[in-house]
Design a protein around this motif. Structure first.
Motif, short mmCIF file in Angstrom:
data_model
loop_
_atom_site.label_atom_id
_atom_site.label_comp_id
_atom_site.label_asym_id
_atom_site.label_seq_id
_atom_site.Cartn_x
_atom_site.Cartn_y
_atom_site.Cartn_z
N UNK A 39 0.84 -1.20 0.00
CA UNK A 39 0.00 0.00 0.00
C UNK A 39 0.87 1.25 0.00
N UNK A 40 1.91 1.26 0.84
CA UNK A 40 2.82 2.40 0.89
C UNK A 40 3.54 2.57 -0.46
N UNK A 41 3.98 1.46 -1.04
CA UNK A 41 4.68 1.51 -2.33
C UNK A 41 3.77 2.08 -3.41
N UNK A 42 2.50 1.64 -3.44
CA UNK A 42 1.55 2.16 -4.43
C UNK A 42 1.38 3.66 -4.28
N UNK A 43 1.20 4.13 -3.05
CA UNK A 43 0.99 5.56 -2.81
C UNK A 43 2.20 6.37 -3.23
N UNK A 44 3.40 5.90 -2.86
CA UNK A 44 4.63 6.63 -3.17
C UNK A 44 4.89 6.65 -4.68
N UNK A 45 4.75 5.49 -5.34
CA UNK A 45 4.99 5.43 -6.78
C UNK A 45 3.95 6.24 -7.56
N UNK A 46 2.69 6.19 -7.11
CA UNK A 46 1.64 6.96 -7.77
C UNK A 46 1.94 8.45 -7.69
N UNK A 47 2.33 8.91 -6.49
CA UNK A 47 2.68 10.32 -6.33
C UNK A 47 3.87 10.69 -7.21
#
Length: 199
Positions: A39-47
């Motif tokens: 979840x953290x990886x998705x948020x960081x990569x999306x940003x």
């Protein structure tokens, strides 16, 4: 260049730390210790992708496509409204509020929800693509990319702290009443955000 980096970091931090759907979801996953890393990886990569798009100048193109923005706005409204309903249902069912529940939500469901909260939220585009993209333009080349790197770093730090730091609040959430309050608050927040999208 270091000053430009920290300007980007500070600018992004002031936007992403605000309470919103994405932060509420990451916090809840962190408290439950369910699928936190992806979840953290998705948020960081999306940003990072959205910030890069803004720095590259996509923000100017987006403002020329009002129909696309309108479609995203109504899709975001529907999603946030649905999420508010689910959060309210969780708050009303004490048996589903255990911090260490026997049945964890599936990874696919968590990833799908995270992607939807991130990519169907028009505020994400306004903050990252348009606002940060516009702010980066004032730093010229290659300064705007340094600004963008600072902004992406702010996202990495914030979501890492939010997702993995939430476990330190776990003792508070060992009581079902705390989960009731959290989910009730999330339901109200999602409803307010949904209304603000179409107001």
């Amino acid at each position: 260049m270091l000053a430009t980096f920290f300007t980007g970091l500070g600018s992004a931090a002031s936007l992403i730390i605000a309470i919103g759907a994405q932060n509420a979801f990451v916090l809840r996953q962190g408290l439950r210790r369910q699928h936190v890393l992806p979840i953290v990886v998705i948020c960081v990569l999306s940003d990072a992708v959205l910030i890069a798009a803004g720095v590259a100048g996509i923000g100017v193109l987006v403002t020329k496509a009002p129909l696309a923005l309108e479609i995203v706005r109504w899709a975001g409204f529907a999603f946030l409204l649905g999420y508010a309903v689910f959060a309210a249902r969780r708050a009303l069912k004490p048996e589903s509020l255990s911090a260490s529940g026997a049945v964890a939500g599936s990874l696919a469901a968590a990833v799908g929800t995270c992607l939807a909260i991130t990519w169907l939220n028009p505020h994400v585009y306004l903050d990252t693509v348009l606002l940060l993209g516009s702010l980066s333009a004032s730093h010229g080349d290659p300064g705007r990319w340094v600004f963008g790197a600072g902004a992406a770093t702010a996202s990495l730090i914030w979501f890492g702290l939010l997702g993995f730091g939430a476990r330190f609040a776990a003792p508070v959430f060992a009581k079902p009443v705390a989960w009731r309050i959290l989910d009730g608050g999330i339901a109200v927040l999602m409803l307010v955000l949904a209304v603000l999208l179409i107001a």
